[in-house]
Enzyme design. Structure first.
Site, short mmCIF file in Angstrom:
data_model
loop_
_atom_site.label_atom_id
_atom_site.label_comp_id
_atom_site.label_asym_id
_atom_site.label_seq_id
_atom_site.Cartn_x
_atom_site.Cartn_y
_atom_site.Cartn_z
N HIS A 152 0.85 -1.19 0.00
CA HIS A 152 0.00 0.00 0.00
C HIS A 152 0.89 1.24 0.00
O HIS A 152 1.98 1.23 0.58
CB HIS A 152 -0.92 0.01 1.23
CG HIS A 152 -2.04 0.99 1.15
ND1 HIS A 152 -1.88 2.31 1.50
CD2 HIS A 152 -3.33 0.85 0.75
CE1 HIS A 152 -3.04 2.94 1.33
NE2 HIS A 152 -3.92 2.07 0.87
N ASP A 190 -7.99 -4.37 -0.95
CA ASP A 190 -8.49 -4.80 -2.25
C ASP A 190 -8.43 -6.31 -2.43
O ASP A 190 -9.18 -6.88 -3.22
CB ASP A 190 -7.67 -4.14 -3.37
CG ASP A 190 -7.80 -2.63 -3.36
OD1 ASP A 190 -8.93 -2.15 -3.40
OD2 ASP A 190 -6.77 -1.94 -3.32
#
Length: 381
Positions: A267, A318
Site C-alpha cells: 500500500h 483490495d
C-alpha cells in the site's frame, strides 16, 4: 531541456507525497502503525459494530447519531433513493461498451442538471445534497449493472437497510444476511481514507465554488484511474487467470522472474498490515461456503501466504474484497463503482469541511524550463 534556474527551498515533491495540504478532522491514516480512524473512531470498532448509515452520518456530522438522529437519517436516505427517470432513459441510450465508471461519471454530472437545488449554497442544502448523493449513487450503479445485462432497473425497497437495498437493486432478489453484512462492511471500510487522489480532487474543485455535483463528478473521474480505484478488479482477474490452487506457485514464480507486480499487496501509505483487510477475509470464507464455491477464498488464502513469503508485503483491502464481491454476484468491472458508492460519504464530508472557511487551492509549480529567451522569426529557425 534544462535551465540554471535559481534553487529555492521549496523543491517539487513528486505526487505531493508527505506534503500537508489541509487541516482536517475527518480521518487519520497512520501508515506506520496500521491505524485508521474515522472522526476518532478506530476502523476495527466501526467495522465490528456500526452500520454504513451510522458511519456516513458520522463522517458528515462529526459524531455518531443517537437513536432518533439515526432513524431520521435513515428515512432521509430512503426518501432520496429513486433517481430521475431521465437518467434511466439516458443510460439506456449510452453505448453498451462504455466502462461502468464512465457511465457513473456521466450520470452523476447529469443528476446535477435535474436537481433544482444543485446551485444552492446554504449549509443545510449542501448537506441535503450530500445525503441525496450517498443515497442515489448506489441506485445509479445498480441501474448501470442491470441495463448492461439487458435487464430493467429494480426500484428501491424502503423496507431494506442501505446495504440490503443496494444488493436487492443489483441482483433483483432479497439478499442473505451474510451478503447484506458483506456489502455493509465493504461500504464502511471504503468510506473514507484521508487525502487520497479522488478526495483531494473533490476539495480542489469545490474550493472554486461550483456545485457539489461538479466536485463529485471530478472525484469519480479520479477514482476511475487505474492507479486509484481498480486494484480489486485486477485481483479478480489474477485469480481467474491462475484458476486453481496448484497453479499458484508457478504463477508467483513467473511474476517474480519477470519482475511483475502482485495486485492487492502493499500500500502507498501502510507500511504494515492494512487494518481494513482482515475484516473482509472471514466474510469471503462464509460466502464461499454459502455459494458452494469456496475455491476463490481458498486460493486467496494460499496466495496471501506464498506472496508474503516471497516479498514480505501484506495484502491490502483490495485483495479479499475481490473474492468477496465475486461471491456477492458483482462482476469485476463494477468493483470501482461499488468503491464510489462507499467513498461518496468521505467525498461529501471533505467537501463540507472545505467549504467551511474555504480558500481556493492554488499550489505553486517549481519551474524547470528555459530562462527568458527571444522570439526568432520562422525563416531563421
Amino acid at each position: 531541456m534544462s535551465a540554471d534556474t535559481e534553487k529555492t527551498s521549496n523543491e517539487a515533491v513528486k505526487g505531493l507525497k508527505g506534503i500537508i495540504a489541509a487541516d482536517s478532522s475527518i480521518c487519520l491514516v497512520n501508515g506506520t502503525e496500521g491505524k485508521l480512524l474515522y472522526r476518532g473512531y478506530n476502523i476495527d470498532d466501526l467495522a465490528e459494530n456500526a452500520t454504513f448509515e451510522e458511519v456516513s452520518f458520522l463522517l458528515l456530522n462529526g459524531e455518531l447519531p443517537n437513536e432518533s438522529q439515526l432513524a431520521d437519517y435513515q428515512n432521509e436516505l430512503k426518501k432520496h433513493r429513486s433517481i430521475p427517470a431521465e437518467l434511466i432513459d439516458t443510460l439506456k441510450n449510452l453505448p453498451e461498451s462504455a466502462p461502468p465508471m464512465a457511465l457513473l461519471r456521466s450520470l452523476t454530472s447529469l443528476a446535477g442538471v435535474y436537481d433544482p437545488d444543485a446551485e444552492e449554497e446554504s449549509y443545510e442544502k449542501r448537506l441535503e445534497i450530500s445525503i441525496k448523493l450517498i443515497s442515489q449513487i448506489p441506485t445509479m450503479v445498480a441501474a448501470i449493472h442491470r441495463i448492461r445485462k439487458g435487464l430493467e432497473p429494480v426500484e428501491p425497497d424502503s423496507s431494506l437497510c442501505h446495504a440490503g437495498n443496494f444488493m436487492y437493486m443489483l441482483n433483483g432478489e432479497k439478499p442473505s444476511e451474510d451478503a447484506t453484512r458483506a456489502m455493509d462492511l465493504i461500504l464502511t471500510l471504503h468510506a473514507e481514507h484521508g487525502l487520497n487522489a479522488s478526495t483531494f480532487t473533490s476539495r480542489v474543485i469545490i474550493a472554486t465554488l461550483p456545485d457539489i455535483y461538479s466536485a463529485i463528478t471530478g472525484a469519480i473521474g479520479a477514482l476511475k484511474g487505474k492507479l486509484h480505484g481498480g486494484a480489486n478488479t485486477e485481483v479478480l482477474k489474477t485469480l481467474f487467470e491462475i484458476g486453481s490452487l496448484e497453479n499458484i506457485t508457478p504463477y508467483i514464480k513467473n511474476v517474480r522472474e519477470n519482475k511483475g507486480k502482485f495486485m492487492g499487496f502493499g500500500h502507498a501509505v501502510y507500511q504494515v498490515e492494512d487494518p481494513r483487510a482482515k475484516h473482509l477475509k472471514e466474510l469471503s470464507r462464509r460466502l464461499g461456503e454459502e455459494t458452494g464455491e469456496p475455491k476463490w477464498y481458498e486460493m486467496s488464502i494460499e496466495m496471501e501466504k506464498q506472496v508474503y513469503a516471497e516479498i514480505k508485503r501484506n495484502c491490502n483491502v483490495d485483495f479479499y474484497s475481490a473474492s468477496l464481491q465475486h461471491y456477492m454476484g458483482i462482476p469485476g468491472d463494477l468493483f470501482t463503482c461499488i468503491f464510489a458508492s462507499s467513498r461518496i460519504a468521505g467525498w461529501c464530508a471533505h467537501i463540507l469541511e472545505q467549504l467551511d472557511g474555504n480558500k481556493i487551492i492554488r499550489p505553486k509549480a517549481n519551474y524547470i524550463g528555459y530562462e527568458e529567451r527571444s522570439y526568432v522569426p520562422v525563416s531563421q529557425r
